[in-house]
Design an enzyme around this catalytic site. Structure first.
Site, mmCIF file in Angstrom:
data_model
loop_
_atom_site.group_PDB
_atom_site.id
_atom_site.type_symbol
_atom_site.label_atom_id
_atom_site.label_comp_id
_atom_site.label_asym_id
_atom_site.label_seq_id
_atom_site.Cartn_x
_atom_site.Cartn_y
_atom_site.Cartn_z
ATOM 1 N N ASP A 11 0.847 -1.199 0.000
ATOM 2 C CA ASP A 11 0.000 0.000 0.000
ATOM 3 C C ASP A 11 0.878 1.242 0.000
ATOM 4 O O ASP A 11 2.029 1.196 0.414
ATOM 5 C CB ASP A 11 -0.902 -0.020 1.245
ATOM 6 C CG ASP A 11 -2.105 0.893 1.097
ATOM 7 O OD1 ASP A 11 -2.446 1.271 -0.044
ATOM 8 O OD2 ASP A 11 -2.704 1.246 2.134
ATOM 9 N N ASN A 59 -8.951 -3.740 -7.192
ATOM 10 C CA ASN A 59 -8.002 -2.936 -7.979
ATOM 11 C C ASN A 59 -8.375 -2.849 -9.461
ATOM 12 O O ASN A 59 -7.928 -1.946 -10.166
ATOM 13 C CB ASN A 59 -6.572 -3.469 -7.834
ATOM 14 C CG ASN A 59 -5.960 -3.170 -6.477
ATOM 15 O OD1 ASN A 59 -5.048 -3.862 -6.037
ATOM 16 N ND2 ASN A 59 -6.458 -2.147 -5.788
HETATM 17 C C1 IPE Z 1 -0.276 -0.528 -3.449
HETATM 18 O O1 IPE Z 1 -0.177 0.862 -3.527
HETATM 19 C C2 IPE Z 1 -0.070 -1.209 -4.761
HETATM 20 C C3 IPE Z 1 -1.304 -1.772 -5.373
HETATM 21 C C4 IPE Z 1 -2.460 -1.884 -4.761
HETATM 22 C C5 IPE Z 1 -1.209 -2.236 -6.743
HETATM 23 P P1 IPE Z 1 -1.424 1.751 -3.902
HETATM 24 O O2 IPE Z 1 -1.581 1.748 -5.376
HETATM 25 O O3 IPE Z 1 -2.625 1.306 -3.124
HETATM 26 O O4 IPE Z 1 -0.988 3.222 -3.457
HETATM 27 P P2 IPE Z 1 -1.841 4.285 -2.616
HETATM 28 O O5 IPE Z 1 -2.363 3.563 -1.408
HETATM 29 O O6 IPE Z 1 -2.935 4.733 -3.517
HETATM 30 O O7 IPE Z 1 -0.883 5.363 -2.285
HETATM 31 MG MG MG Z 2 -3.720 1.943 -1.417
#
Ligand code: IPE
Ligand code: MG
Length: 166
Positions: A11, A59
């Site tokens: 994250d 995601n």
């Molecule tokens: C984690 O970082 C990576 C994935 C979920 C692919 P994030 O993409 O969630 O980054 P933030 O939390 O928006 O900063």
């Molecule tokens: Mg995130």
């Protein structure tokens, strides 16, 4: 004591990049270094299983540009790192609905899993298109199927039964 299994929920990649005035994907690209360090570190100290929550089912709702970039990154990283995995005797596995991933991605994963399948030092599990709820759903369906076919009785279902069907 060294934990047998460590799971990491990745994250903050996007926020990290934003702080640096860069695009979110820059954060994802840099996260590979952290992933490599954690993976090698875990193998070195004797952790047997490392699960990395890399891409959740939720995601998929991100902008197409970011999803595509993440898939590209996954493809190029697997290809580049397979040799290092072998050198470190790390076996690659996945959990999640990997059939949702682009064909190219599935191919790379399959190849890497094939090449590393006999490695014994540590298992690296990538959670891809993974969701805990959908895993429970699939396990429930498998158990229900066995009940329907009289393989098990409802009263015999235990916590272990559920665990064995995950
Ligand atoms: C984690 O970082 C990576 C994935 C979920 C692919 P994030 O993409 O969630 O980054 P933030 O939390 O928006 O900063
Ligand atoms: Mg995130």
């Amino acid at each position: 004591p060294i934990p047998n299994h460590i799971a990491v929920i990745m994250d903050g990649n996007g926020r990290w990049a934003k702080q640096k005035g860069a695009m979110r994907i820059f954060g994802h690209q840099n996260a590979i270094k952290a992933v490599r360090d954690v993976t090698e570190g875990c193998a070195e100290i004797g952790v047997k299983y490392l699960t990395l929550y890399a891409f959740s089912t939720e995601n998929w709702n991100r902008p197409k540009l970011e999803v595509n970039a993440l898939m590209q990154l996954l493809i190029s990283t697997i290809r580049k790192e397979t040799e290092t995995l072998t050198k470190n005797e790390i076996k690659l596995e996945t959990i999640g609905n990997t059939c949702d991933l682009p064909e190219k991605c599935q191919q790379e994963l399959k190849e890497a899993m094939d090449l590393t399948k006999d490695n014994k030092r540590m298992t690296l599990i990538l959670a891809l298109s993974y969701s805990g709820k959908s895993e429970i759903l699939q396990a429930t369906k498998r158990i229900a199927e066995k009940v329907k076919n009289n393989v098990i009785q409802p009263e015999d279902i235990t916590i272990e039964t559920i665990g064995n069907h995950l």
